[in-house]
Design an enzyme around this catalytic site. Structure first.
Site, PDB file in Angstrom:
ATOM      1  CB  THR A 163      -1.017  -0.076   1.162  1.00 50.18           C
ATOM      2  OG1 THR A 163      -1.944   0.990   1.024  1.00 50.18           O
ATOM      3  CG2 THR A 163      -0.364  -0.004   2.526  1.00 50.18           C
ATOM      4  CE  LYS A 220      -2.037   0.137  -3.430  1.00 50.48           C
ATOM      5  NZ  LYS A 220      -3.447   0.365  -3.740  1.00 50.48           N
ATOM      6  CG  ASN A 244      -3.255  -4.671  -4.990  1.00 52.59           C
ATOM      7  OD1 ASN A 244      -2.972  -5.525  -5.838  1.00 52.59           O
ATOM      8  ND2 ASN A 244      -4.437  -4.622  -4.419  1.00 52.59           N
ATOM      9  CG  ASP A 265      -6.523  -1.845  -5.344  1.00 49.42           C
ATOM     10  OD1 ASP A 265      -6.818  -2.504  -4.329  1.00 49.42           O
ATOM     11  OD2 ASP A 265      -5.620  -0.999  -5.361  1.00 49.42           O
ATOM     12  N   GLY A 274     -13.155  10.640  -9.944  1.00 52.18           N
ATOM     13  CA  GLY A 274     -11.812  10.434  -9.391  1.00 52.18           C
ATOM     14  C   GLY A 274     -10.875   9.886 -10.449  1.00 52.18           C
ATOM     15  CB  ALA A 275      -8.267  10.736 -12.232  1.00 52.11           C
ATOM     16  N   GLY A 276      -7.443   8.856  -9.186  1.00 56.83           N
ATOM     17  CA  GLY A 276      -6.298   8.401  -8.405  1.00 56.83           C
ATOM     18  C   GLY A 276      -6.038   6.914  -8.630  1.00 56.83           C
ATOM     19  N   GLY A 277      -5.332   6.300  -7.683  1.00 57.82           N
ATOM     20  CA  GLY A 277      -4.941   4.898  -7.832  1.00 57.82           C
ATOM     21  C   GLY A 277      -6.129   3.959  -7.965  1.00 57.82           C
ATOM     22  CB  ALA A 278      -9.218   3.509  -5.979  1.00 60.80           C
ATOM     23  N   GLY A 325     -18.406  -0.561  -1.327  1.00 62.36           N
ATOM     24  CA  GLY A 325     -16.956  -0.763  -1.365  1.00 62.36           C
ATOM     25  C   GLY A 325     -16.470  -1.860  -0.437  1.00 62.36           C
TER      26      GLY A 325
HETATM   27  P1  NDP Z   1      -5.724   8.821  -4.416  1.00 63.87           P
HETATM   28  O1  NDP Z   1      -5.183   9.779  -3.418  1.00 63.87           O
HETATM   29  O2  NDP Z   1      -4.824   8.185  -5.409  1.00 63.87           O
HETATM   30  O3  NDP Z   1      -6.897   9.561  -5.253  1.00 63.87           O
HETATM   31  C1  NDP Z   1      -7.903  10.286  -4.595  1.00 63.87           C
HETATM   32  C2  NDP Z   1      -8.911  10.785  -5.627  1.00 63.87           C
HETATM   33  O4  NDP Z   1      -9.977  11.451  -4.932  1.00 63.87           O
HETATM   34  C3  NDP Z   1      -8.334  11.802  -6.601  1.00 63.87           C
HETATM   35  O5  NDP Z   1      -8.957  11.635  -7.852  1.00 63.87           O
HETATM   36  C4  NDP Z   1      -8.729  13.138  -5.958  1.00 63.87           C
HETATM   37  O6  NDP Z   1      -8.835  14.195  -6.887  1.00 63.87           O
HETATM   38  C5  NDP Z   1     -10.092  12.795  -5.437  1.00 63.87           C
HETATM   39  N1  NDP Z   1     -10.502  13.662  -4.329  1.00 63.87           N
HETATM   40  C6  NDP Z   1     -10.030  13.652  -3.070  1.00 63.87           C
HETATM   41  N2  NDP Z   1     -10.656  14.585  -2.320  1.00 63.87           N
HETATM   42  C7  NDP Z   1     -11.526  15.219  -3.150  1.00 63.87           C
HETATM   43  C8  NDP Z   1     -12.468  16.278  -2.974  1.00 63.87           C
HETATM   44  N3  NDP Z   1     -12.631  16.867  -1.787  1.00 63.87           N
HETATM   45  N4  NDP Z   1     -13.231  16.649  -4.036  1.00 63.87           N
HETATM   46  C9  NDP Z   1     -13.078  16.040  -5.247  1.00 63.87           C
HETATM   47  N5  NDP Z   1     -12.197  15.033  -5.467  1.00 63.87           N
HETATM   48  C10 NDP Z   1     -11.446  14.611  -4.436  1.00 63.87           C
HETATM   49  O7  NDP Z   1      -6.493   7.734  -3.549  1.00 63.87           O
HETATM   50  P2  NDP Z   1      -6.880   6.236  -3.982  1.00 63.87           P
HETATM   51  O8  NDP Z   1      -7.371   6.258  -5.375  1.00 63.87           O
HETATM   52  O9  NDP Z   1      -5.775   5.323  -3.630  1.00 63.87           O
HETATM   53  O10 NDP Z   1      -8.070   5.905  -2.968  1.00 63.87           O
HETATM   54  C11 NDP Z   1      -9.350   6.484  -3.133  1.00 63.87           C
HETATM   55  C12 NDP Z   1     -10.321   5.772  -2.204  1.00 63.87           C
HETATM   56  O11 NDP Z   1     -10.457   4.419  -2.611  1.00 63.87           O
HETATM   57  C13 NDP Z   1      -9.880   5.726  -0.730  1.00 63.87           C
HETATM   58  O12 NDP Z   1     -10.997   6.074   0.070  1.00 63.87           O
HETATM   59  C14 NDP Z   1      -9.519   4.277  -0.516  1.00 63.87           C
HETATM   60  O13 NDP Z   1      -9.755   3.865   0.818  1.00 63.87           O
HETATM   61  C15 NDP Z   1     -10.480   3.599  -1.456  1.00 63.87           C
HETATM   62  N6  NDP Z   1     -10.067   2.242  -1.869  1.00 63.87           N
HETATM   63  C16 NDP Z   1     -10.969   1.239  -1.692  1.00 63.87           C
HETATM   64  C17 NDP Z   1     -10.651  -0.041  -2.055  1.00 63.87           C
HETATM   65  C18 NDP Z   1     -11.653  -1.112  -1.830  1.00 63.87           C
HETATM   66  O14 NDP Z   1     -11.276  -2.284  -1.975  1.00 63.87           O
HETATM   67  N7  NDP Z   1     -12.898  -0.804  -1.509  1.00 63.87           N
HETATM   68  C19 NDP Z   1      -9.352  -0.376  -2.654  1.00 63.87           C
HETATM   69  C20 NDP Z   1      -8.486   0.760  -2.848  1.00 63.87           C
HETATM   70  C21 NDP Z   1      -8.849   2.031  -2.446  1.00 63.87           C
HETATM   71  P3  NDP Z   1      -7.543  15.062  -7.325  1.00 63.87           P
HETATM   72  O15 NDP Z   1      -6.822  14.269  -8.377  1.00 63.87           O
HETATM   73  O16 NDP Z   1      -8.119  16.324  -7.824  1.00 63.87           O
HETATM   74  O17 NDP Z   1      -6.717  15.256  -6.073  1.00 63.87           O
END
Ligand code: NDP
Length: 284
Positions: free
Chosen positions: A67, A71, A92, A107, A131-135, A249
């Site tokens: 984690t 990763k 992961n 994931d 969203g466009a992060g890791g998940a 989730g």
């Molecule tokens: P990242 O930090 O890589 O990405 C976070 C994303 O959320 C980005 O796209 C970010 O936008 C957006 N974001 C955060 N805060 C805001 C806000 N206030 N308004 C708008 N957009 C927002 O995190 P991960 O992708 O790793 O994780 C995201 C979620 O997924 C977590 O809650 C994690 O616990 C969950 N998860 C669940 C899993 C499951 O098995 N259920 C597995 C893996 C993760 P920006 O790019 O603009 O910052």
């Protein structure tokens, strides 16, 4: 027969890692299947990562989860990597086979599995991902590899949405677009599956929800959330009020854990035990 007191070891490297609930569900699954495995939740800083990777070999571990922040930095240590993990650019899960390290990303696979378990397939579907992060990236890539028709990525930071849409277009057959994520964002009417892949709504901020116009969520949509604690987020509650089918989730987390369990042990995972264990854990 000689007794074997040595446990098979798996676990997770991360920093921070104290709040990672995976070990509880994996340990419950090992116990339910009578397997002498232990899941170690290990704090490993960036500086100590190289030593930790050597320990996988030194301790003859069966595998590992990774984690934050490991990763991506794990990639040079791997002997082999799955197609999805290669496209996602992050791993992961490590499986050790004959001393070689195989990298996988479960994931997105856990997400697709949880959808399938609810009777929904991404194949041919029009999907909107918030969203466009890791998940988000892992989910988008797996949905595309599973034959999604169209994926629209909406993200607060526009460049990250464009980058993810570009990855999908370059490596999969799915049509992909990046869209703006303004306040009270409208969800396109023809959306089949809407996914919150941001961390908005995660405990202790469970009073928050993504800023979309919930009246644009239709009864025919499937709405899913990556946030697993609480399982029934405000996002899912608002979608359910509009008649949408919801997939939480917690199911994704359990499915991902079940995939890892099987990769490490070769045994079918007791998914119900894993899901119940997580549910109890988060109710405390
Ligand atoms: P990242 O930090 O890589 O990405 C976070 C994303 O959320 C980005 O796209 C970010 O936008 C957006 N974001 C955060 N805060 C805001 C806000 N206030 N308004 C708008 N957009 C927002 O995190 P991960 O992708 O790793 O994780 C995201 C979620 O997924 C977590 O809650 C994690 O616990 C969950 N998860 C669940 C899993 C499951 O098995 N259920 C597995 C893996 C993760 P920006 O790019 O603009 O910052």
């Amino acid at each position: 027969m000689e007794k074997n007191y040595r446990a098979e070891l798996v676990g997770v490297f991360g920093d921070p890692v104290d709040g990672n609930p995976t070990g509880v569900m994996e340990e419950a699954a090992f116990a339910a299947c009578g397997l002498n495995y232990r899941y170690l939740t290990l704090k490993v800083t960036k500086d100590d990562f190289d030593d930790a990777m050597k320990a996988i070999h030194a301790f003859h571990m069966r595998g590992m989860n990774l984690t934050m922040p490991h990763k991506i930095s794990v990639l040079p240590y791997l002997d082999e990597i799955s197609e999805a993990a290669r496209i996602i650019g992050a791993v992961n899960t490590i499986v050790v086979k004959d001393g070689k390290l195989f990298g996988e990303n479960t994931d997105g696979k856990g997400f697709v599995q949880a959808l399938n378990n609810s009777g929904v397939s991404p194949e041919g579907k029009r999907i909107v991902i918030l969203g466009a992060g890791g998940a988000a990236k892992a989910i988008a890539v797996e949905c595309a590899l599973a034959g999604a028709g169209m994926i629209t990525v909406m993200n607060r930071t526009a460049e990250r949405a464009q980058e993810l849409a570009g990855v999908l277009r370059a490596h999969t057959k799915t049509e992909a677009l990046a869209a703006a994520f303004p306040a009270r964002a409208a969800i396109p009417e023809d959306t089949d599956i809407l996914i919150n892949a941001t961390c908005i709504g995660l405990h202790p901020d469970s009073g928050q929800k993504p800023d979309i116009d919930y009246d644009t969520v239709r009864a025919g949509m499937v709405v899913s959330d990556v946030v697993f604690n609480p399982a029934e987020t405000l996002f899912l509650q608002e979608a359910a009020k509009r008649g949408a089918k919801t997939v939480n989730g917690l199911g994704m987390l359990a499915c991902q854990g079940a995939l890892n369990f099987t990769l490490w042990t070769g045994v079918e995972a007791p998914l119900d035990v894993m899901e119940d264990t997580l549910r109890r854990e988060f109710e405390q």
